[in-house]
Every structure is written in C-alpha cells, then in structure tokens.
Design a protein around this motif. Structure first.
Motif, PDB file in Angstrom:
ATOM      1  N   ALA A  44       0.297  -1.210  -0.535  1.00  0.00           N
ATOM      2  CA  ALA A  44       0.089   0.007  -0.143  1.00  0.00           C
ATOM      3  C   ALA A  44       0.927   1.508   0.373  1.00  0.00           C
ATOM      4  N   VAL A  45       0.368   2.035  -0.574  1.00  0.00           N
ATOM      5  CA  VAL A  45       0.670   3.294  -0.417  1.00  0.00           C
ATOM      6  C   VAL A  45       0.442   4.016   0.946  1.00  0.00           C
ATOM      7  N   VAL A  46       1.488   4.621   1.678  1.00  0.00           N
ATOM      8  CA  VAL A  46       1.212   5.467   2.907  1.00  0.00           C
ATOM      9  C   VAL A  46       1.491   6.764   2.703  1.00  0.00           C
ATOM     10  N   GLU A  47       2.592   7.536   2.217  1.00  0.00           N
ATOM     11  CA  GLU A  47       2.765   8.617   1.516  1.00  0.00           C
ATOM     12  C   GLU A  47       3.353   8.841   0.423  1.00  0.00           C
ATOM     13  N   ILE A  48       2.908  10.091   0.306  1.00  0.00           N
ATOM     14  CA  ILE A  48       3.387  10.639  -1.455  1.00  0.00           C
ATOM     15  C   ILE A  48       4.127  11.770  -0.959  1.00  0.00           C
ATOM     16  N   LEU A  49       5.492  12.201  -1.038  1.00  0.00           N
ATOM     17  CA  LEU A  49       6.212  13.199  -0.865  1.00  0.00           C
ATOM     18  C   LEU A  49       6.057  14.501  -1.684  1.00  0.00           C
TER      19      LEU A  49
ATOM     20  N   ARG B 160       6.035  12.729   7.514  1.00  0.00           N
ATOM     21  CA  ARG B 160       4.704  12.350   8.389  1.00  0.00           C
ATOM     22  C   ARG B 160       4.201  11.495   8.355  1.00  0.00           C
ATOM     23  N   HIS B 161       4.311  10.868   7.793  1.00  0.00           N
ATOM     24  CA  HIS B 161       4.559   9.043   7.839  1.00  0.00           C
ATOM     25  C   HIS B 161       5.721   8.277   8.792  1.00  0.00           C
ATOM     26  N   PRO B 162       5.822   7.730   9.971  1.00  0.00           N
ATOM     27  CA  PRO B 162       6.082   7.499  10.910  1.00  0.00           C
ATOM     28  C   PRO B 162       7.653   6.387  10.208  1.00  0.00           C
ATOM     29  N   TYR B 163       6.764   5.734   9.109  1.00  0.00           N
ATOM     30  CA  TYR B 163       6.835   4.534   8.309  1.00  0.00           C
ATOM     31  C   TYR B 163       8.878   5.666   7.337  1.00  0.00           C
ATOM     32  N   THR B 164       8.062   6.669   6.956  1.00  0.00           N
ATOM     33  CA  THR B 164       8.852   7.270   6.099  1.00  0.00           C
ATOM     34  C   THR B 164      10.459   7.740   6.688  1.00  0.00           C
ATOM     35  N   ALA B 165       9.248   8.819   8.068  1.00  0.00           N
ATOM     36  CA  ALA B 165      10.557   8.681   8.915  1.00  0.00           C
ATOM     37  C   ALA B 165      11.634   7.940   9.477  1.00  0.00           C
ATOM     38  N   ALA B 166      11.362   7.052   9.408  1.00  0.00           N
ATOM     39  CA  ALA B 166      11.780   6.096   9.998  1.00  0.00           C
ATOM     40  C   ALA B 166      12.883   5.059   8.513  1.00  0.00           C
ATOM     41  N   LEU B 167      12.888   5.350   7.625  1.00  0.00           N
ATOM     42  CA  LEU B 167      12.650   5.399   6.626  1.00  0.00           C
ATOM     43  C   LEU B 167      14.534   6.307   6.212  1.00  0.00           C
ATOM     44  N   MET B 168      13.875   7.154   6.823  1.00  0.00           N
ATOM     45  CA  MET B 168      14.608   8.421   6.348  1.00  0.00           C
ATOM     46  C   MET B 168      16.020   8.136   7.471  1.00  0.00           C
ATOM     47  N   ARG B 169      16.161   7.518   8.932  1.00  0.00           N
ATOM     48  CA  ARG B 169      16.840   7.782   9.728  1.00  0.00           C
ATOM     49  C   ARG B 169      17.451   6.638   9.756  1.00  0.00           C
TER      50      ARG B 169
ATOM     51  N   HIS C 109      13.297  -1.262  14.095  1.00  0.00           N
ATOM     52  CA  HIS C 109      13.107  -2.091  14.353  1.00  0.00           C
ATOM     53  C   HIS C 109      11.518  -2.964  13.957  1.00  0.00           C
ATOM     54  N   GLY C 110      11.336  -4.112  14.715  1.00  0.00           N
ATOM     55  CA  GLY C 110      10.291  -5.066  14.857  1.00  0.00           C
ATOM     56  C   GLY C 110      10.123  -5.797  13.844  1.00  0.00           C
ATOM     57  N   GLU C 111       9.180  -7.285  13.750  1.00  0.00           N
ATOM     58  CA  GLU C 111       8.812  -7.507  12.716  1.00  0.00           C
ATOM     59  C   GLU C 111       7.976  -7.221  11.655  1.00  0.00           C
ATOM     60  N   ILE C 112       8.286  -7.808  10.834  1.00  0.00           N
ATOM     61  CA  ILE C 112       6.948  -6.970   9.570  1.00  0.00           C
ATOM     62  C   ILE C 112       5.934  -8.307   9.206  1.00  0.00           C
ATOM     63  N   PRO C 113       4.935  -8.037   9.417  1.00  0.00           N
ATOM     64  CA  PRO C 113       3.567  -8.560   9.415  1.00  0.00           C
ATOM     65  C   PRO C 113       3.552 -10.160   7.719  1.00  0.00           C
ATOM     66  N   SER C 114       3.655 -10.708   8.102  1.00  0.00           N
ATOM     67  CA  SER C 114       2.757 -11.365   6.953  1.00  0.00           C
ATOM     68  C   SER C 114       2.552 -10.827   5.841  1.00  0.00           C
ATOM     69  N   PRO C 115       2.825 -11.018   4.779  1.00  0.00           N
ATOM     70  CA  PRO C 115       1.899 -10.652   3.843  1.00  0.00           C
ATOM     71  C   PRO C 115       0.334 -11.383   3.344  1.00  0.00           C
TER      72      PRO C 115
ATOM     73  N   LEU D  84      -2.408 -10.224   6.700  1.00  0.00           N
ATOM     74  CA  LEU D  84      -2.064  -8.861   6.856  1.00  0.00           C
ATOM     75  C   LEU D  84      -3.035  -8.705   8.530  1.00  0.00           C
ATOM     76  N   PRO D  85      -2.661  -7.479   9.808  1.00  0.00           N
ATOM     77  CA  PRO D  85      -3.265  -7.533  10.323  1.00  0.00           C
ATOM     78  C   PRO D  85      -4.850  -6.297  10.070  1.00  0.00           C
ATOM     79  N   PRO D  86      -5.488  -6.398  11.086  1.00  0.00           N
ATOM     80  CA  PRO D  86      -6.511  -5.857  10.569  1.00  0.00           C
ATOM     81  C   PRO D  86      -6.725  -4.183  10.398  1.00  0.00           C
ATOM     82  N   GLY D  87      -5.892  -3.679  10.660  1.00  0.00           N
ATOM     83  CA  GLY D  87      -5.595  -2.150  11.599  1.00  0.00           C
ATOM     84  C   GLY D  87      -4.356  -1.693  10.163  1.00  0.00           C
ATOM     85  N   CYS D  88      -3.839  -0.865  10.500  1.00  0.00           N
ATOM     86  CA  CYS D  88      -2.428  -0.472   9.716  1.00  0.00           C
ATOM     87  C   CYS D  88      -1.426  -1.363   9.881  1.00  0.00           C
ATOM     88  N   ALA D  89      -1.123  -1.772   8.642  1.00  0.00           N
ATOM     89  CA  ALA D  89       0.171  -2.464   8.781  1.00  0.00           C
ATOM     90  C   ALA D  89       1.386  -2.176   9.511  1.00  0.00           C
ATOM     91  N   PHE D  90       1.324  -1.386   9.752  1.00  0.00           N
ATOM     92  CA  PHE D  90       3.190  -0.823  10.311  1.00  0.00           C
ATOM     93  C   PHE D  90       2.743  -0.739  11.809  1.00  0.00           C
TER      94      PHE D  90
END
Length: 315
Positions: free
Chosen positions: A229-234, A242-251, A268-274, A277-283
């Motif tokens: 899924a697309v989580v942010e478009i810079l 603005r998305h915590p995942y994008t910020a983590a990628l940059m760091r 850090h943390g486990e990536i969910p299995s594709p 997928l969890p019911p909410g936000c995958a991140f």
C-alpha cells in the motif's frame, strides 16, 4: 500538455500459493488499492523495504502482469482495457530498465542484435545507423557493436540495457533498481546518464529503489510503499516526512558524513506476513505512535493534494 501521462486508480493484485497435500492455498495482497498520477516529464520515485510491492506495481503499470482490479490510463488511453494488438502498439511508448545487467542481456546475442531486438518485437524497420546512434547516446563506442555481454563491465552492460530501453524513443521508462548491482562510482555515472537522457529526450521516469537517499537526489516526488500500500507521497524531495514509516526509513539510511552516522536508527520489529495482514494499520506493530485505533482500523491515504499520508497520527 494537460492531465497526467499516467493515472493509476485502485490498482490491486493478489497472488495465490498452491496448496499441497498438507497445506492450504494462501493468498497474498501484493499491491493494495494504489491510486496515483505521474506527470509528463516527471521522475517519480517509489521506495520501500524489499517485498513492499514496488516492482509488482511497475509491472502492473506496464501490464506485464494483469491486475485483479483497478485501471491504468496512459496518456488518455486505458491500458487495462486494450486488446493484445493495441497493447503492443501502446508499448512502443513505454520501456523498462532492469536491475541486473548481467541477466537482462542474452549472452548469445551481439550488442547489435540486443539493440535491434525492440525493433523486431514491435515489427519496426531498423534504421541503418540505429545501433551506432544508440551506443553513442549512452556513451559507448560503435566498436562494441560486435561484442557479447560477457565482454563488458557491469556499468557497460547497464548502459546497453538503457540504450535498448530507449531504442524506440519511448515517453515513459520504468527504472527498476537500475544501480543496485553496481559499484558506487559506477552508480553515480549511471544516474548522471539517466538525468541527461531525461533532459535530452523529455522522458518520464518511474524510479524504483530501496535507497531513499538516491531517490531524494534523483526524483521530483516520492511514493512510499509498505506491504503493498502507498502510505505517503512526498510532494518534493526536501519535504519532511509525515508518516512514521517514512521517517524511520530516512533515519535508517547510510549517512556518508561520519559525524551523522551516530544518528542512524534502524527499523525494529517484525514485518507482518503478507499472507496474514493485521486488521488495522500494517505498520502498527513497529510504530511508536500506534494506538488502539491504529490496530483496529486501516487508515486510508488522505485526499490532501499537497502531501497525502495514510496515518491517524502523522508527524
């Protein structure tokens, strides 16, 4: 020109794994309801960790694989509705540069035969000076025309791959990790070549990479994907995430400045299995800002045209 060159609406692709004697069939959502536009002359970057759906999205756009739902419109023509003959004609305006220059060139062919291949596939006549012109356009001498791929360096092979992609002078080119297998010094040369070709030929690029630093240098906008899924478009390469995942990628990216390397913070943390997928936000399982709402409800990409983000608690 009015309107985008490419419009993607609700693109979704599922892959199923066959069940065996002791295993049930499983389904994976490789691309989940992706919608975005690519403007004429734009270099649009697509980033994310391995397995996030970047390459699948590119192949769906070119219709190398078929979507389960959604549509792709190229310069006003819906590609997903075209019959095979019309699709072949439309593909003259599209091309792809692959990641691995070692496996993307047929070792049996001379470079002249490799560069003539797009003309054969599209049933177009080969101009007399086409091979020499294509080699010159990527900075290679005409004397290499009789060589085979195994006689070239990795950088030279990738230049041949680029020349082949541009043989029919397309408008849109997918660059699927075009520098990932090359040395750093060669990467810089290839990126400079791609930038020069874009300016000279008016090309539109979809640049796929896991290297966010390279994408920020080369592209105009950046699409960030996570588990299909697309989580942010810079909106530009200097925009703050603005998305915590994008910020983590940059760091987590490599910093060439030794003084900044202490700031690197890997994800850090486990990536969910594709496949589950969890019911909410995958991140949510890796996000320090996650709440109960994040774990129960999936955020949609906001309709903010300036900076879309799929997050209930954006930075």
């Amino acid at each position: 020109m009015t309107g985008p060159l490419i419009r993607i609406e609700g693109l979704t692709r599922r892959f199923a794994t066959g069940g065996g004697l002791f295993a049930r069939p499983r389904e994976m959502l490789a691309v989940r309801d992706v919608s975005l536009d690519v403007a004429h002359g734009e270099a649009l970057g697509v980033v994310g960790e391995s397995g996030c759906g970047k390459s699948t999205l590119a192949r769906l756009i070119l219709r190398l694989i078929e979507p389960n739902s959604g549509r792709v419109t190229f310069d006003g023509t819906e590609l997903t509705a075209l019959p095979p003959a019309a699709l072949r004609a439309a593909r003259r305006r599209m091309a792809m540069v692959f990641q691995d220059p070692y496996s993307s060139l047929d070792p049996r062919y001379t470079l002249a035969e490799v560069l003539a291949e797009p003309f054969r596939v599209q049933r177009q006549p080969l101009p007399a000076d086409a091979v020499s012109s294509m080699l010159a356009s990527v900075g290679l001498p005409e004397t290499l025309a009789a060589s085979h791929a195994h006689q070239l360096s990795g950088g030279q092979r990738q230049r041949v791959g680029i020349a082949r992609a541009l043989a029919l002078r397309p408008d849109f080119v997918v660059l699927d990790e075009p520098t990932a297998s090359l040395d750093v010094s060669i990467q810089a040369q290839i990126v400079a070549l791609l930038s020069d070709l874009r300016d000279r030929m008016g090309l539109t690029y979809l640049f796929i990479s896991h290297d966010l630093g390279l994408v920020r240098y080369f592209c105009d906008r950046i699409v960030v994907m996570y588990l299909g899924a697309v989580v942010e478009i810079l909106p530009d390469t200097g925009a703050a995430p603005r998305h915590p995942y994008t910020a983590a990628l940059m760091r987590s990216g490599f910093a060439p400045d030794p003084a900044r390397r202490r700031e690197i913070a890997p994800l850090h943390g486990e990536i969910p299995s594709p496949f589950a997928l969890p019911p909410g936000c995958a991140f949510a399982g890796r996000c320090p800002r996650a709440t109960d709402r994040c774990r129960a409800e999936r955020p949609a990409l906001s309709d903010d045209p300036a900076h879309p983000v799929a997050c209930f608690h954006p930075l």
